[in-house]
Design a protein around this motif. Structure first.
Motif, PDB file in Angstrom:
ATOM      1  N   ARG A  70       0.651  -1.312   0.080  1.00  0.00           N
ATOM      2  CA  ARG A  70      -0.135   0.148   0.026  1.00  0.00           C
ATOM      3  C   ARG A  70       0.797   1.106  -0.010  1.00  0.00           C
ATOM      4  NH1 ARG A  70      -3.933   1.900   4.730  1.00  0.00           N
ATOM      5  NH2 ARG A  70      -4.948   3.776   3.777  1.00  0.00           N
ATOM      6  N   LYS A  71       0.716   2.197  -1.037  1.00  0.00           N
ATOM      7  CA  LYS A  71       1.734   3.319  -1.242  1.00  0.00           C
ATOM      8  C   LYS A  71       0.581   4.384  -0.928  1.00  0.00           C
ATOM      9  CE  LYS A  71       5.311   1.186  -2.268  1.00  0.00           C
ATOM     10  NZ  LYS A  71       6.536   1.101  -1.363  1.00  0.00           N
ATOM     11  N   MET A  72       1.193   5.591  -0.449  1.00  0.00           N
ATOM     12  CA  MET A  72       0.370   6.933  -0.195  1.00  0.00           C
ATOM     13  C   MET A  72       0.812   8.073  -1.296  1.00  0.00           C
ATOM     14  SD  MET A  72      -1.640   6.020   2.369  1.00  0.00           S
ATOM     15  CE  MET A  72      -2.146   7.611   2.947  1.00  0.00           C
ATOM     16  N   SER A  73      -0.155   8.345  -2.276  1.00  0.00           N
ATOM     17  CA  SER A  73       0.376   9.165  -3.250  1.00  0.00           C
ATOM     18  C   SER A  73       0.194  10.628  -2.827  1.00  0.00           C
ATOM     19  CB  SER A  73      -0.707   9.086  -4.438  1.00  0.00           C
ATOM     20  OG  SER A  73      -2.100   9.102  -4.131  1.00  0.00           O
ATOM     21  N   ARG A  74       0.400  11.579  -3.591  1.00  0.00           N
ATOM     22  CA  ARG A  74       0.663  12.975  -3.136  1.00  0.00           C
ATOM     23  C   ARG A  74       0.280  13.942  -4.434  1.00  0.00           C
ATOM     24  NH1 ARG A  74       7.051  13.405  -2.196  1.00  0.00           N
ATOM     25  NH2 ARG A  74       7.745  12.634  -3.894  1.00  0.00           N
ATOM     26  N   GLY A  75       0.250  15.211  -4.052  1.00  0.00           N
ATOM     27  CA  GLY A  75       0.017  16.239  -5.299  1.00  0.00           C
ATOM     28  C   GLY A  75      -1.508  16.527  -5.363  1.00  0.00           C
TER      29      GLY A  75
END
Length: 396
Positions: A70-75
């Motif tokens: 599980r990865k957390m994205s940004r922007g």
């Protein structure tokens, strides 16, 4: 040995209407929604048991390690969406359209374009010049050279249709204020603009929940729904000449897949493509697998005991000759009186052998206890892979 996923993984694997792309031999999954178990029937207008997945989360599956991260994205995080379409160009994933999670899910349909820089999982909302595509979900997309193409979809009419009346056919649904379209438009990555190309030949009818994949300079489009028909027609568009082929499926003279929507279609090499699953005209969920030979224009049905019924799933090619299929539903999506059965596992359809390295790793994992001493003699990077896979296998 079958293993039990951690609780958060069990939650995220109940997913449909999502997107999945392959990048750097990994699979990236985003968006979609989940049907919760329920004991009481509910109506199509409430969908009170539907939960959209987080737009921040990006789930990454590594086939070599056989596990999820599980990865957390940004922007510029997109809206929570189902039915969007996505494709990869270089290090970016481009995401278009979809049905947004709002107070009234049936009216919030977007024509926004986002891109995700995959190495850092950073989102950017793009604002291209030119006439925007029609807002829609369940469109098909692909990348050719420096262009991100979109074809078809289902959504509302707007004033743009009048301006583009020679380039878009819009057919309104008899019940809702939405309809099917046959739009063909591409985002020019170099100029940051939408372009509506002139095409020639017999254009496919408007449609949604169809599939498309590209090989060389040609894109092939198969099936989808138009009005009350789920189709099995096959069209190709030569992207240099912009010439449509017309329907290449002649069911009267050859064996061919039955009409369907919400299926997948992937090229496994430069001559053959694979169709899997979908939803047919009698609202049955399909599990059949077909191979299309584009040189001979012939279909062949193949057997696979591991295949199960699936609709609105996703598929990608992470390794040559292997189709990774993920998510979707196993029962009638339009029957709101019964709980929905999610397809929670990753199905791998293999049409060529895995590499010797992967075969060896899988064999060692099966007999890891017997081979403990020999494992310590392997290169350090392979020991780490085996250690990680063994640790995951012990979750039971």
């Amino acid at each position: 040995m079958a293993r039990r996923e951690p609780e958060e993984h069990q939650f995220v694997h109940r997913r449909t209407g999502h997107i999945m792309v392959a990048y750097d031999q990994r699979l990236y999954v985003w968006g979609g929604f989940m049907e919760l178990p329920h004991s009481e029937p509910y109506t199509v207008m409430t969908q009170s048991h539907t939960i959209y997945h987080s737009a921040i989360d990006v789930w990454v599956y590594d086939p070599l390690l056989d596990t999820w991260f599980r990865k957390m994205s940004r922007g510029d995080i997109p809206l929570q969406l189902s039915g969007a379409c996505a494709a990869v160009h270089q290090h970016y994933m481009y995401l278009f359209g979809g049905l947004a999670n709002g107070e009234n899910d049936f009216s919030v349909i977007t024509n926004s374009l986002w891109r995700l820089y995959l190495p850092t999982l950073t989102w950017e909302l793009l604002t291209p010049d030119g006439d925007l595509p029609l807002a829609c979900d369940k469109a098909a997309c692909w990348v050719y050279k420096n262009r991100f193409y979109v074809f078809g979809g289902f959504g509302p009419a707007d004033n743009l249709i009048q301006r583009l009346h020679r380039k878009v056919l819009f057919v309104r649904d008899a019940v809702y204020s939405r309809g099917w379209n046959d739009q063909l438009v591409y985002y020019d990555i170099e100029t940051n603009s939408w372009v509506w190309p002139e095409t020639y030949g017999e254009r496919p009818t408007p449609r949604a929940a169809h599939s498309a994949d590209i090989v060389g300079d040609t894109v092939y489009i198969f099936g989808g729904r138009f009005k009350n028909t789920r189709m099995n027609d096959l069209h190709c568009l030569h992207l240099i000449s912009n010439h449509w082929s017309g329907n290449l499926t002649d069911s009267e003279v050859q064996n061919a897949p039955e009409g369907r929507s919400w299926h997948t279609f992937n090229f496994i090499n430069d001559r053959k493509a694979v169709v899997y699953g979908g939803f047919n005209a009698t609202q049955q969920v399909l599990k059949d697998i077909w191979i299309l030979n584009i040189e001979k224009q012939l279909w062949q049905r193949v057997d696979n005991d591991n295949a199960k019924p699936a609709l609105w799933h996703t598929s990608s090619i992470a390794y040559p000759g292997e189709v990774f299929c993920y998510g979707g539903l196993r029962n009638n999506i339009l029957d709101y009186s019964v709980p929905k059965d999610h397809a929670e596992e990753m199905l791998v359809l293999r049409f060529s052998p895995p590499t010797l390295q992967r075969l060896t790793l899988e064999a060692i994992c099966r007999y890891s206890k017997r081979l403990q001493r020999q494992i310590t003699t392997l290169p350090q990077n392979l020991q780490l892979v085996l250690k990680y896979r063994s640790a995951v296998e012990e979750i039971s």
